[in-house]
Design a protein around this motif. Structure first.
Motif, PDB file in Angstrom:
ATOM      1  N   ASN A 129       6.198  23.628   3.643  1.00 33.16           N
ATOM      2  CA  ASN A 129       5.244  23.668   2.389  1.00 33.16           C
ATOM      3  C   ASN A 129       5.761  23.245   1.166  1.00 33.16           C
ATOM      4  OD1 ASN A 129       3.258  24.879   4.318  1.00 33.16           O
ATOM      5  ND2 ASN A 129       4.249  26.616   4.035  1.00 33.16           N
ATOM      6  N   SER A 130       6.947  22.566   0.848  1.00 34.30           N
ATOM      7  CA  SER A 130       7.746  22.227  -0.098  1.00 34.30           C
ATOM      8  C   SER A 130       7.895  20.921  -0.042  1.00 34.30           C
ATOM      9  CB  SER A 130       8.780  23.078  -0.381  1.00 34.30           C
ATOM     10  OG  SER A 130       9.496  22.629  -1.459  1.00 34.30           O
ATOM     11  N   ILE A 131       7.859  20.161  -1.195  1.00 34.52           N
ATOM     12  CA  ILE A 131       8.081  18.889  -1.345  1.00 34.52           C
ATOM     13  C   ILE A 131       9.634  18.581  -1.740  1.00 34.52           C
ATOM     14  CG2 ILE A 131       6.045  17.891  -1.808  1.00 34.52           C
ATOM     15  CD1 ILE A 131       6.804  17.510  -4.648  1.00 34.52           C
ATOM     16  N   TYR A 132      10.132  19.804  -2.087  1.00 34.16           N
ATOM     17  CA  TYR A 132      11.748  19.492  -2.404  1.00 34.16           C
ATOM     18  C   TYR A 132      12.840  19.389  -1.135  1.00 34.16           C
ATOM     19  CZ  TYR A 132      10.471  21.523  -7.322  1.00 34.16           C
ATOM     20  OH  TYR A 132      10.025  21.694  -8.319  1.00 34.16           O
ATOM     21  N   GLY A 133      13.675  18.634  -1.586  1.00 39.73           N
ATOM     22  CA  GLY A 133      14.529  18.321  -0.481  1.00 39.73           C
ATOM     23  C   GLY A 133      13.919  17.353   0.831  1.00 39.73           C
ATOM     24  N   LYS A 134      13.063  16.639   0.300  1.00 39.39           N
ATOM     25  CA  LYS A 134      12.261  15.391   1.166  1.00 39.39           C
ATOM     26  C   LYS A 134      12.097  14.164   0.829  1.00 39.39           C
ATOM     27  CE  LYS A 134      10.389  19.460   3.193  1.00 39.39           C
ATOM     28  NZ  LYS A 134      11.148  20.602   2.123  1.00 39.39           N
ATOM     29  N   ILE A 135      12.050  13.382   1.787  1.00 39.67           N
ATOM     30  CA  ILE A 135      11.481  11.868   1.393  1.00 39.67           C
ATOM     31  C   ILE A 135      10.101  11.762   1.620  1.00 39.67           C
ATOM     32  CG2 ILE A 135      11.898   9.437   1.959  1.00 39.67           C
ATOM     33  CD1 ILE A 135      14.462  10.873   1.095  1.00 39.67           C
ATOM     34  N   LEU A 136       9.312  11.507   0.752  1.00 38.56           N
ATOM     35  CA  LEU A 136       7.781  11.371   0.873  1.00 38.56           C
ATOM     36  C   LEU A 136       7.344   9.936   0.801  1.00 38.56           C
ATOM     37  CD1 LEU A 136       7.137  13.867  -1.895  1.00 38.56           C
ATOM     38  CD2 LEU A 136       7.186  14.365   0.445  1.00 38.56           C
ATOM     39  N   LYS A 137       6.235   9.517   1.873  1.00 33.68           N
ATOM     40  CA  LYS A 137       5.585   8.092   1.864  1.00 33.68           C
ATOM     41  C   LYS A 137       4.331   8.336   1.046  1.00 33.68           C
ATOM     42  CE  LYS A 137       4.120   6.468   5.850  1.00 33.68           C
ATOM     43  NZ  LYS A 137       4.136   5.896   6.862  1.00 33.68           N
ATOM     44  N   PHE A 138       4.142   7.635   0.214  1.00 30.34           N
ATOM     45  CA  PHE A 138       2.742   7.811  -0.821  1.00 30.34           C
ATOM     46  C   PHE A 138       1.857   6.649  -0.170  1.00 30.34           C
ATOM     47  CE2 PHE A 138       5.293  10.224  -3.109  1.00 30.34           C
ATOM     48  CZ  PHE A 138       4.454  11.451  -3.566  1.00 30.34           C
TER      49      PHE A 138
ATOM     50  N   ASP B 254       0.794  -1.239  -0.053  1.00 30.74           N
ATOM     51  CA  ASP B 254       0.038   0.084  -0.055  1.00 30.74           C
ATOM     52  C   ASP B 254       0.786   1.240   0.025  1.00 30.74           C
ATOM     53  OD1 ASP B 254      -2.067  -1.752   0.153  1.00 30.74           O
ATOM     54  OD2 ASP B 254      -2.381  -1.341   2.095  1.00 30.74           O
ATOM     55  N   GLU B 255       2.138   1.236   0.320  1.00 32.03           N
ATOM     56  CA  GLU B 255       2.972   2.515   0.373  1.00 32.03           C
ATOM     57  C   GLU B 255       4.251   2.269  -0.125  1.00 32.03           C
ATOM     58  OE1 GLU B 255       1.751   3.946   4.927  1.00 32.03           O
ATOM     59  OE2 GLU B 255       2.913   2.074   4.708  1.00 32.03           O
ATOM     60  N   ILE B 256       4.528   3.485  -0.947  1.00 30.68           N
ATOM     61  CA  ILE B 256       5.934   3.578  -1.549  1.00 30.68           C
ATOM     62  C   ILE B 256       6.533   4.856  -1.130  1.00 30.68           C
ATOM     63  CG2 ILE B 256       5.288   2.331  -3.801  1.00 30.68           C
ATOM     64  CD1 ILE B 256       5.168   5.092  -5.111  1.00 30.68           C
ATOM     65  N   LEU B 257       8.066   4.940  -1.142  1.00 28.43           N
ATOM     66  CA  LEU B 257       8.696   5.977  -0.717  1.00 28.43           C
ATOM     67  C   LEU B 257       9.252   6.757  -2.103  1.00 28.43           C
ATOM     68  CD1 LEU B 257      10.832   5.101   2.228  1.00 28.43           C
ATOM     69  CD2 LEU B 257       8.564   6.297   2.245  1.00 28.43           C
ATOM     70  N   LEU B 258       9.337   8.166  -1.986  1.00 30.81           N
ATOM     71  CA  LEU B 258      10.167   8.596  -3.070  1.00 30.81           C
ATOM     72  C   LEU B 258      10.756   9.695  -2.672  1.00 30.81           C
ATOM     73  CD1 LEU B 258      10.468   9.821  -6.308  1.00 30.81           C
ATOM     74  CD2 LEU B 258       8.506  11.359  -5.457  1.00 30.81           C
ATOM     75  N   SER B 259      12.235   9.585  -3.160  1.00 29.76           N
ATOM     76  CA  SER B 259      13.128  10.739  -2.535  1.00 29.76           C
ATOM     77  C   SER B 259      13.273  12.018  -3.650  1.00 29.76           C
ATOM     78  CB  SER B 259      14.286  10.362  -2.319  1.00 29.76           C
ATOM     79  OG  SER B 259      15.135   9.867  -3.469  1.00 29.76           O
TER      80      SER B 259
END
Length: 181
Positions: free
Chosen positions: A34-43, A15-20
């Protein structure tokens, strides 16, 4: 701007992936909530939501899961000159690695930048310290790239590759680092 883009994907579960994502040389974005730059995101692949699980990264290149702890992700990152890092991400809390306020590297033009001071301590500025970093004076132009589990070794070890350094490291560090502080 195609510099410092990151872009690694990692499947956490069904159910989940990470994106750097790198900071695209927009220094102020890595610490901007408020920015997604310079982040690791969990979708979340079910409801299409996402959350930031790590911030303050420059150019994240590799993500891999710890085989012994489902809450731990190991991230490899291109730093500035002498600032390549290995970071431990604990999925059960927020993680901030300090870029561009803190880094053990230096700007390639060797100047001070007010919006990216690169202080040599992370902890002193309330950021997480990297697990490993490679000083330029020792390794030269290195370019830490990917990190992968070493399935040929029974201890929890990893392969770390470099671009410009043309080196493949085998490291065993997780046995001594069970939880990210």
């Amino acid at each position: 701007n195609a510099h410092q883009t990151g872009g690694e994907l990692l499947k956490l579960n069904e159910d989940e992936i990470l994106l750097s994502l790198g900071d695209f040389r927009q220094y102020n974005k890595a610490q901007d909530p408020n920015s997604i730059y310079g982040k690791i995101l969990k979708f979340n692949l079910i409801n299409y939501s996402y959350e930031v699980i790590a911030s303050g990264v420059r150019n994240p290149q590799g993500l891999t899961k710890s085989p012994s702890d489902n809450n731990i992700i190991i991230e490899s990152e291109h730093g500035p000159q002498g600032g390549d890092e290995i970071n431990i991400i604990n999925l059960s809390r927020k993680n901030n690695f300090g870029w561009p306020i803190s880094s053990y590297g230096n700007h390639y033009d060797d100047t001070y930048k007010e919006d990216a001071p690169l202080n040599k301590s992370h902890k002193e500025f309330n950021f997480l310290e990297p697990l490993i970093f490679w000083p330029y004076e020792i390794v030269g132009s290195h370019g830490i790239s990917d990190i992968s589990i070493n399935y040929f070794n029974e201890s929890e070890s990893y392969f770390i590759s470099t671009l410009n350094g043309r080196v493949l490291y085998e490291v065993t560090f997780f046995d001594n680092y069970k939880t990210a502080e």
